[in-house]
Design a protein around this motif. Sequence first.
Motif, PDB file in Angstrom:
ATOM      1  N   ALA A  23       0.940  -1.128   0.009  1.00 12.93           N
ATOM      2  CA  ALA A  23       0.010  -0.084  -0.038  1.00 12.93           C
ATOM      3  C   ALA A  23       0.878   1.344   0.107  1.00 12.93           C
ATOM      4  N   ALA A  24       2.064   1.340   0.952  1.00 10.00           N
ATOM      5  CA  ALA A  24       2.858   2.442   0.851  1.00 10.00           C
ATOM      6  C   ALA A  24       3.325   2.724  -0.487  1.00 10.00           C
ATOM      7  N   VAL A  25       3.818   1.482  -1.199  1.00  2.00           N
ATOM      8  CA  VAL A  25       4.389   1.700  -2.676  1.00  2.00           C
ATOM      9  C   VAL A  25       3.490   2.210  -3.513  1.00  2.00           C
ATOM     10  N   ALA A  26       2.304   1.781  -3.361  1.00  2.00           N
ATOM     11  CA  ALA A  26       1.211   2.385  -4.292  1.00  2.00           C
ATOM     12  C   ALA A  26       1.066   3.811  -4.026  1.00  2.00           C
ATOM     13  N   GLU A  27       0.998   4.172  -2.788  1.00  2.00           N
ATOM     14  CA  GLU A  27       0.683   5.693  -2.547  1.00  2.00           C
ATOM     15  C   GLU A  27       1.928   6.363  -2.958  1.00  2.00           C
ATOM     16  N   MET A  28       3.070   6.035  -2.714  1.00  3.92           N
ATOM     17  CA  MET A  28       4.417   6.713  -2.960  1.00  3.92           C
ATOM     18  C   MET A  28       4.461   6.835  -4.688  1.00  3.92           C
ATOM     19  N   CYS A  29       3.810   5.826  -5.296  1.00  2.00           N
ATOM     20  CA  CYS A  29       4.050   5.858  -6.980  1.00  2.00           C
ATOM     21  C   CYS A  29       2.740   7.083  -7.403  1.00  2.00           C
ATOM     22  N   ARG A  30       1.615   7.055  -6.664  1.00  2.00           N
ATOM     23  CA  ARG A  30       0.625   8.050  -6.891  1.00  2.00           C
ATOM     24  C   ARG A  30       1.251   9.447  -6.652  1.00  2.00           C
ATOM     25  N   ARG A  31       1.998   9.598  -5.720  1.00  2.00           N
ATOM     26  CA  ARG A  31       2.695  11.024  -5.286  1.00  2.00           C
ATOM     27  C   ARG A  31       3.793  11.301  -6.359  1.00  2.00           C
ATOM     28  N   VAL A  32       4.480  10.364  -6.647  1.00  2.00           N
ATOM     29  CA  VAL A  32       5.382  10.733  -7.747  1.00  2.00           C
ATOM     30  C   VAL A  32       4.870  11.007  -9.034  1.00  2.00           C
ATOM     31  N   ARG A  33       3.728  10.050  -9.507  1.00  2.00           N
ATOM     32  CA  ARG A  33       3.109  10.303 -10.828  1.00  2.00           C
ATOM     33  C   ARG A  33       2.457  11.977 -10.761  1.00  2.00           C
ATOM     34  N   GLU A  34       1.920  12.330  -9.547  1.00  2.00           N
ATOM     35  CA  GLU A  34       1.544  13.830  -9.410  1.00  2.00           C
ATOM     36  C   GLU A  34       2.497  14.748  -9.724  1.00  2.00           C
ATOM     37  N   ARG A  35       3.829  14.434  -9.326  1.00  2.00           N
ATOM     38  CA  ARG A  35       4.762  15.289  -9.143  1.00  2.00           C
ATOM     39  C   ARG A  35       5.384  15.387 -10.856  1.00  2.00           C
ATOM     40  N   PHE A  36       5.253  14.404 -11.319  1.00  2.00           N
ATOM     41  CA  PHE A  36       5.533  14.247 -12.928  1.00  2.00           C
ATOM     42  C   PHE A  36       4.751  15.125 -13.705  1.00  2.00           C
ATOM     43  N   ARG A  37       3.466  15.276 -13.424  1.00  2.00           N
ATOM     44  CA  ARG A  37       2.927  16.030 -14.255  1.00  2.00           C
ATOM     45  C   ARG A  37       3.445  17.441 -14.590  1.00  2.00           C
ATOM     46  N   GLY A  38       3.396  17.724 -15.775  1.00  2.00           N
ATOM     47  CA  GLY A  38       3.808  19.252 -16.116  1.00  2.00           C
ATOM     48  C   GLY A  38       5.414  19.123 -16.438  1.00  2.00           C
ATOM     49  N   ARG A  39       5.869  18.143 -16.148  1.00  2.00           N
ATOM     50  CA  ARG A  39       7.619  17.946 -16.353  1.00  2.00           C
ATOM     51  C   ARG A  39       7.744  17.014 -17.466  1.00  2.00           C
ATOM     52  N   PRO A  40       7.873  17.598 -18.701  1.00  2.00           N
ATOM     53  CA  PRO A  40       7.871  16.790 -19.954  1.00  2.00           C
ATOM     54  C   PRO A  40       9.190  15.574 -20.019  1.00  2.00           C
ATOM     55  N   SER A  41      10.135  15.852 -19.477  1.00  2.00           N
ATOM     56  CA  SER A  41      11.160  14.791 -19.633  1.00  2.00           C
ATOM     57  C   SER A  41      10.698  13.651 -18.469  1.00  2.00           C
ATOM     58  N   ASP A  42      10.059  13.900 -17.610  1.00  2.00           N
ATOM     59  CA  ASP A  42       9.585  13.003 -16.319  1.00  2.00           C
ATOM     60  C   ASP A  42       8.404  12.202 -16.841  1.00  2.00           C
TER      61      ASP A  42
END
Length: 116
Positions: A23-42
């Motif tokens: 569950a923690a890994v899933a939540e961490m992935c969700r948060r990282v994906r949110e941070r990647f939004r608007g960052r073209p290379s990411d």
Amino acid sequence: MTVAVATAMAGKAVEVAGEPVRAAVAEMCRRVRERFRGRPSDEAALARAAEDPDAVEGAVRRLLDEDPGFRAELEALWNQAQTKASANDEGVVNVFNGRADKVVQLRDVQGDLNIN
């Protein structure tokens, strides 16, 4: 932690101990994906994650290096989940956080044990 997140984001199975860590890994992935939004290379690294998981790991590492506060949030999630991890059947969960030159973790020692 970074490898677990990048591997999960690449759509690959991550071997973790128990539901709290999954569950923690899933939540961490969700948060990282949110941070990647608007960052073209990411976003591009995430789009090709299945073919190139190393690119996602590099993008996650850069993100965490750029934002120590966000790194601390993810590390707190990771540490909390590891603390709640539990073993099933004959399994063992060892949790170690921090830095050490040597760490010894054992199970079912029978007889004498000498560590020098």
